[in-house]
Write a protein that holds these residues in place. Structure first.
Motif, PDB file in Angstrom:
ATOM      1  N   LEU A 175       0.832  -1.202   0.000  1.00 43.31           N
ATOM      2  CA  LEU A 175       0.000   0.000   0.000  1.00 43.31           C
ATOM      3  C   LEU A 175       0.867   1.252   0.000  1.00 43.31           C
ATOM      4  O   LEU A 175       1.952   1.261   0.585  1.00 43.31           O
ATOM      5  CB  LEU A 175      -0.914   0.003   1.229  1.00 43.31           C
ATOM      6  N   PRO A 176       0.374   2.339  -0.613  1.00 43.20           N
ATOM      7  CA  PRO A 176       1.144   3.592  -0.623  1.00 43.20           C
ATOM      8  C   PRO A 176       1.272   4.179   0.783  1.00 43.20           C
ATOM      9  O   PRO A 176       0.284   4.349   1.496  1.00 43.20           O
ATOM     10  CB  PRO A 176       0.303   4.518  -1.509  1.00 43.20           C
ATOM     11  N   ALA A 177       2.498   4.509   1.162  1.00 44.29           N
ATOM     12  CA  ALA A 177       2.761   5.063   2.493  1.00 44.29           C
ATOM     13  C   ALA A 177       2.103   6.422   2.673  1.00 44.29           C
ATOM     14  O   ALA A 177       1.675   6.772   3.774  1.00 44.29           O
ATOM     15  CB  ALA A 177       4.256   5.176   2.730  1.00 44.29           C
ATOM     16  N   ASP A 178       1.995   7.198   1.603  1.00 43.69           N
ATOM     17  CA  ASP A 178       1.448   8.554   1.730  1.00 43.69           C
ATOM     18  C   ASP A 178      -0.072   8.576   1.861  1.00 43.69           C
ATOM     19  O   ASP A 178      -0.660   9.639   1.987  1.00 43.69           O
ATOM     20  CB  ASP A 178       1.920   9.450   0.589  1.00 43.69           C
ATOM     21  N   GLN A 179      -0.711   7.424   1.860  1.00 40.73           N
ATOM     22  CA  GLN A 179      -2.160   7.375   2.045  1.00 40.73           C
ATOM     23  C   GLN A 179      -2.555   6.956   3.456  1.00 40.73           C
ATOM     24  O   GLN A 179      -3.723   6.691   3.732  1.00 40.73           O
ATOM     25  CB  GLN A 179      -2.800   6.460   0.998  1.00 40.73           C
ATOM     26  N   ILE A 180      -1.585   6.891   4.365  1.00 39.61           N
ATOM     27  CA  ILE A 180      -1.902   6.614   5.767  1.00 39.61           C
ATOM     28  C   ILE A 180      -2.433   7.905   6.371  1.00 39.61           C
ATOM     29  O   ILE A 180      -1.806   8.951   6.280  1.00 39.61           O
ATOM     30  CB  ILE A 180      -0.666   6.115   6.535  1.00 39.61           C
ATOM     31  N   GLU A 181      -3.621   7.822   6.966  1.00 36.10           N
ATOM     32  CA  GLU A 181      -4.293   8.992   7.529  1.00 36.10           C
ATOM     33  C   GLU A 181      -4.305   8.904   9.052  1.00 36.10           C
ATOM     34  O   GLU A 181      -4.083   7.846   9.622  1.00 36.10           O
ATOM     35  CB  GLU A 181      -5.740   9.045   7.027  1.00 36.10           C
ATOM     36  N   GLU A 182      -4.609  10.023   9.688  1.00 34.89           N
ATOM     37  CA  GLU A 182      -4.747  10.034  11.148  1.00 34.89           C
ATOM     38  C   GLU A 182      -5.931   9.175  11.554  1.00 34.89           C
ATOM     39  O   GLU A 182      -6.882   8.991  10.788  1.00 34.89           O
ATOM     40  CB  GLU A 182      -4.974  11.461  11.646  1.00 34.89           C
ATOM     41  N   LEU A 183      -5.883   8.688  12.792  1.00 32.20           N
ATOM     42  CA  LEU A 183      -7.003   7.910  13.323  1.00 32.20           C
ATOM     43  C   LEU A 183      -8.249   8.782  13.423  1.00 32.20           C
ATOM     44  O   LEU A 183      -8.139   9.965  13.789  1.00 32.20           O
ATOM     45  CB  LEU A 183      -6.685   7.385  14.719  1.00 32.20           C
ATOM     46  N   ALA A 234      -7.721   6.234  23.499  1.00 30.69           N
ATOM     47  CA  ALA A 234      -6.339   6.602  23.804  1.00 30.69           C
ATOM     48  C   ALA A 234      -5.359   5.472  23.497  1.00 30.69           C
ATOM     49  O   ALA A 234      -4.258   5.727  23.001  1.00 30.69           O
ATOM     50  CB  ALA A 234      -6.226   7.017  25.265  1.00 30.69           C
ATOM     51  N   ALA A 235      -5.722   4.229  23.786  1.00 30.23           N
ATOM     52  CA  ALA A 235      -4.807   3.107  23.523  1.00 30.23           C
ATOM     53  C   ALA A 235      -4.508   2.992  22.032  1.00 30.23           C
ATOM     54  O   ALA A 235      -3.362   2.778  21.633  1.00 30.23           O
ATOM     55  CB  ALA A 235      -5.396   1.805  24.057  1.00 30.23           C
ATOM     56  N   TRP A 236      -5.534   3.140  21.206  1.00 33.47           N
ATOM     57  CA  TRP A 236      -5.322   3.080  19.761  1.00 33.47           C
ATOM     58  C   TRP A 236      -4.432   4.225  19.302  1.00 33.47           C
ATOM     59  O   TRP A 236      -3.599   4.065  18.418  1.00 33.47           O
ATOM     60  CB  TRP A 236      -6.639   3.090  19.000  1.00 33.47           C
ATOM     61  N   ARG A 237      -4.578   5.390  19.895  1.00 36.17           N
ATOM     62  CA  ARG A 237      -3.738   6.540  19.518  1.00 36.17           C
ATOM     63  C   ARG A 237      -2.280   6.303  19.926  1.00 36.17           C
ATOM     64  O   ARG A 237      -1.366   6.720  19.235  1.00 36.17           O
ATOM     65  CB  ARG A 237      -4.261   7.811  20.157  1.00 36.17           C
TER      66      ARG A 237
END
Length: 161
Positions: free
Chosen positions: A117-125, A131-134
């Protein structure tokens, strides 16, 4: 007896994401959620390993497994992320990675496939993640039919003494 799938690993815990390139992710299921970790961070995937409990260990430490004579700390990934415990009869898979010279086995529900997958398409949660997921993820990747949470192995495998 444990079945093992070997993977190539040249780095402990995985690469830093460079924008503009594709990253291979091992996709996995964890409490019904699709997650991914960089394929270069995965040493191997182990099934059917016996976990020996460690007295007085924190809840996040499921115990130890014997990996060809080497003691490996097994991390209860569900507990680490604040998720419900897996059913007692559920088969768990151990995803082995290295951090600070030690091997760790992240207990997960299922390994699926490897995606590039393209690295530049990773978005913020999204804001509704806790909080644990963050703390333990790098963001999400939008796939055709769902979100894949990109786990941060460095954070998952960091333990304070």
């Amino acid at each position: 007896m444990s079945a093992t799938l070997q993977t190539q690993s040249s780095q402990a815990v995985g690469p830093v994401f460079d924008r503009g390139e594709e990253i291979g992710f091992v996709t996995l299921m964890l409490a019904g959620m699709l997650c991914g970790v960089p394929v270069l961070a995965v040493r191997e995937v182990v099934t059917n390993s016996k976990i020996v409990r460690v007295p007085l260990a924190p809840a996040e430490i499921a115990g130890n497994i014997n990996l060809r004579g080497r003691i490996v700390t097994a991390i209860d990934t569900r507990s680490r992320l604040g998720l419900d415990q897996a059913p007692a009869a559920a088969e768990r898979v151990a995803l082995v990675a290295e951090a600070n010279g030690a091997l760790y086995a992240l207990l997960i529900d299922q390994v699926l496939e490897v995606l590039s997958l393209p690295a530049d398409q990773i978005e913020e949660l999204p804001v509704n993640f806790g909080a644990a997921w963050r703390t333990y993820s790098k963001g999400v990747h939008r796939l055709a039919d769902r979100l894949m949470i990109v786990l941060d192995l460095q954070a998952l495998l960091s333990f304070q003494p």
